[in-house]
Design a protein around this motif. Structure first.
Motif, PDB file in Angstrom:
ATOM      1  N   SER A 181     -41.470  23.893  25.964  1.00 49.64           N
ATOM      2  CA  SER A 181     -41.195  22.958  24.870  1.00 49.64           C
ATOM      3  C   SER A 181     -42.489  22.451  24.246  1.00 49.64           C
ATOM      4  O   SER A 181     -42.588  22.324  23.015  1.00 49.64           O
ATOM      5  CB  SER A 181     -40.366  21.784  25.400  1.00 49.64           C
ATOM      6  OG  SER A 181     -40.158  20.818  24.396  1.00 49.64           O
ATOM      7  N   ARG A 201     -43.894  25.135  21.949  1.00 45.54           N
ATOM      8  CA  ARG A 201     -43.154  25.188  20.673  1.00 45.54           C
ATOM      9  C   ARG A 201     -43.605  24.047  19.752  1.00 45.54           C
ATOM     10  O   ARG A 201     -43.821  24.245  18.558  1.00 45.54           O
ATOM     11  CB  ARG A 201     -41.659  25.101  20.938  1.00 45.54           C
ATOM     12  CG  ARG A 201     -41.065  26.323  21.633  1.00 45.54           C
ATOM     13  CD  ARG A 201     -39.559  26.327  21.471  1.00 45.54           C
ATOM     14  NE  ARG A 201     -38.930  27.345  22.286  1.00 45.54           N
ATOM     15  CZ  ARG A 201     -38.326  27.107  23.448  1.00 45.54           C
ATOM     16  NH1 ARG A 201     -38.248  25.868  23.928  1.00 45.54           N
ATOM     17  NH2 ARG A 201     -37.767  28.096  24.132  1.00 45.54           N
ATOM     18  N   ASP A 202     -43.742  22.846  20.322  1.00 42.03           N
ATOM     19  CA  ASP A 202     -44.147  21.704  19.500  1.00 42.03           C
ATOM     20  C   ASP A 202     -45.550  21.897  18.955  1.00 42.03           C
ATOM     21  O   ASP A 202     -45.847  21.520  17.804  1.00 42.03           O
ATOM     22  CB  ASP A 202     -44.080  20.410  20.335  1.00 42.03           C
ATOM     23  CG  ASP A 202     -42.662  20.037  20.712  1.00 42.03           C
ATOM     24  OD1 ASP A 202     -41.736  20.534  20.039  1.00 42.03           O
ATOM     25  OD2 ASP A 202     -42.496  19.243  21.667  1.00 42.03           O
ATOM     26  N   THR A 203     -46.425  22.476  19.778  1.00 37.13           N
ATOM     27  CA  THR A 203     -47.796  22.710  19.333  1.00 37.13           C
ATOM     28  C   THR A 203     -47.844  23.737  18.210  1.00 37.13           C
ATOM     29  O   THR A 203     -48.532  23.558  17.196  1.00 37.13           O
ATOM     30  CB  THR A 203     -48.667  23.175  20.519  1.00 37.13           C
ATOM     31  OG1 THR A 203     -48.617  22.196  21.557  1.00 37.13           O
ATOM     32  CG2 THR A 203     -50.094  23.378  20.081  1.00 37.13           C
ATOM     33  N   ARG A 230     -45.515  24.453  16.163  1.00 33.75           N
ATOM     34  CA  ARG A 230     -44.878  23.918  14.975  1.00 33.75           C
ATOM     35  C   ARG A 230     -45.881  23.145  14.102  1.00 33.75           C
ATOM     36  O   ARG A 230     -45.734  23.076  12.882  1.00 33.75           O
ATOM     37  CB  ARG A 230     -43.714  23.021  15.386  1.00 33.75           C
ATOM     38  CG  ARG A 230     -42.777  22.661  14.234  1.00 33.75           C
ATOM     39  CD  ARG A 230     -41.590  21.863  14.729  1.00 33.75           C
ATOM     40  NE  ARG A 230     -40.778  22.628  15.680  1.00 33.75           N
ATOM     41  CZ  ARG A 230     -40.597  22.310  16.948  1.00 33.75           C
ATOM     42  NH1 ARG A 230     -41.189  21.210  17.436  1.00 33.75           N
ATOM     43  NH2 ARG A 230     -39.853  23.053  17.742  1.00 33.75           N
ATOM     44  N   TYR A 240     -48.800  24.016  13.403  1.00 34.71           N
ATOM     45  CA  TYR A 240     -49.627  24.924  12.614  1.00 34.71           C
ATOM     46  C   TYR A 240     -48.845  25.597  11.475  1.00 34.71           C
ATOM     47  O   TYR A 240     -49.379  26.400  10.742  1.00 34.71           O
ATOM     48  CB  TYR A 240     -50.214  26.014  13.523  1.00 34.71           C
ATOM     49  CG  TYR A 240     -51.277  25.479  14.450  1.00 34.71           C
ATOM     50  CD1 TYR A 240     -52.609  25.460  14.072  1.00 34.71           C
ATOM     51  CD2 TYR A 240     -50.930  24.990  15.710  1.00 34.71           C
ATOM     52  CE1 TYR A 240     -53.582  24.963  14.920  1.00 34.71           C
ATOM     53  CE2 TYR A 240     -51.884  24.487  16.565  1.00 34.71           C
ATOM     54  CZ  TYR A 240     -53.229  24.474  16.158  1.00 34.71           C
ATOM     55  OH  TYR A 240     -54.185  23.979  17.004  1.00 34.71           O
ATOM     56  N   ARG A 241     -47.571  25.321  11.397  1.00 32.78           N
ATOM     57  CA  ARG A 241     -46.768  25.934  10.336  1.00 32.78           C
ATOM     58  C   ARG A 241     -47.036  25.246   8.993  1.00 32.78           C
ATOM     59  O   ARG A 241     -47.257  24.057   8.935  1.00 32.78           O
ATOM     60  CB  ARG A 241     -45.280  25.846  10.675  1.00 32.78           C
ATOM     61  CG  ARG A 241     -44.914  26.719  11.867  1.00 32.78           C
ATOM     62  CD  ARG A 241     -43.460  26.539  12.237  1.00 32.78           C
ATOM     63  NE  ARG A 241     -43.113  27.340  13.427  1.00 32.78           N
ATOM     64  CZ  ARG A 241     -41.939  27.289  14.048  1.00 32.78           C
ATOM     65  NH1 ARG A 241     -40.996  26.480  13.600  1.00 32.78           N
ATOM     66  NH2 ARG A 241     -41.725  28.034  15.106  1.00 32.78           N
TER      67      ARG A 241
END
Length: 329
Positions: A319, A322-324, A326, A328-329
């Protein structure tokens, strides 16, 4: 590897410091002959040579690291002869720049502030030689970060906390937690002072955590001894001879799967057990006291490490990844 992994790492460092000049002086030598000369088993020597591969000059690039020909030591075409290259700089006397010498002196003086009397004698001798060498024959510079006043204040704090433990009264402390960059107010039942790895700790029952905790004295911002008697059973301070993380009720046993690029943590952190698997993979058991520390470690090691157990830690790490990503998007 047994629970004495931390002491094993210290022993290995001592062996490497002996091994490197031995190999430089003797050149190419057979594993059995080198092991006999060094007083260790051939299997241990081979393990040390694999660690030597990760040693060298600062930078960590291939040209900076010592090269050991493992193909000559393992495999069907091995001849059992140790061949070490890219280590010629080891024959040259160490020369520190003024900046490097000053950094070491400051670090030693910082170490001195939390050391025992016996350790201080060793540190003082090292400081004397280093300062004289760095000065080049002139009056050595005296780098003093103000240890004496800090030592005196900490000694008074230690005396007050030990007195509270002896009298069986509670202490209200303000404690700094580096992992959260936060200060917390706590009421504790002191049990006594203990020393480990050059630091002094207050061993106490923490009413906020509802569990026994160790508080480093240099992180205690303030301490008020109260008149309230302790409400937990009277116990003496714990024996930390085997390390800080031996209490199962304060730590979690975690098993990690480490690929080759992450195997370095076995030599860097105290671990409970190491098991070799195919393809150079290791399964490592270690105890952690803070899951956030583990999460930061795994983010550094990604994608070369993952949690095997407990499974909820693996979910927590996934998790966090995934948060990390996200961000950079």
């Amino acid at each position: 590897m047994s629970a004495a992994a931390s002491s094993g790492a210290k022993d290995q460092v001592a062996r490497l410091l002996t091994l490197v000049p031995f190999l430089h002086a003797h050149g190419q030598v057979r594993v059995d002959d080198a092991a006999a000369a060094l007083g260790i088993e051939p299997e241990q020597l081979l393990s040390d040579l694999k660690v030597l591969l990760m040693c060298g000059l600062p930078g960590g690039y291939p040209d900076d690291l010592i090269d050991v020909d493992l193909d000559a030591l393992e495999g069907p075409e091995a001849d059992g002869v140790i061949r070490v290259s890219n280590a010629d700089y080891l024959a040259r006397p160490l020369r520190l720049t003024p900046t490097e010498a000053t950094a070491i002196i400051v670090a030693l003086r910082a170490l001195r502030s939390g050391a025992t009397d016996e350790t201080r004698e060793v540190v003082d001798r090292a400081l004397s030689k280093l300062e004289a060498a760095a000065a080049g024959g002139v009056t050595p510079p005296q780098i003093d970060p103000g240890d004496d006043s800090v030592d005196a204040e900490r000694a008074r704090l230690a005396a007050r906390l030990q007195d509270a433990a002896d009298r069986g009264v509670q202490v209200a402390i303000t404690y700094f937690v580096p992992s959260r960059d936060d200060e917390s107010e706590r009421v504790v039942d002191p049990r006594g002072l203990v020393t480990a790895h050059g630091f002094t700790y207050l061993d106490a029952w923490c009413h906020s955590a509802e569990a026994p905790r160790l508080f480093r004295l240099d992180r205690i911002r303030s301490a008020e001894v109260t008149d309230q008697p302790v409400v937990t059973s009277a116990e003496g301070p714990r024996d930390l001879a085997d390390g800080l993380f031996t209490q199962a009720d304060e730590t979690t046993l975690v098993t990690l799967r480490l690929e080759r690029d992450a195997r370095w943590i076995v030599e860097y952190y105290p671990v409970e057990e190491v098991r070799s698997r195919r393809g150079g993979v290791l399964e490592v058991d270690l105890r952690i006291a803070d899951e956030r520390w583990l999460q930061r470690l795994l983010l550094r090691l990604a994608p070369h490490a993952r949690v095997i157990s407990p499974p909820e830690y693996d979910e927590m790490f996934t998790s966090a990844v995934r948060d990390t990503l996200r961000l950079y998007r």
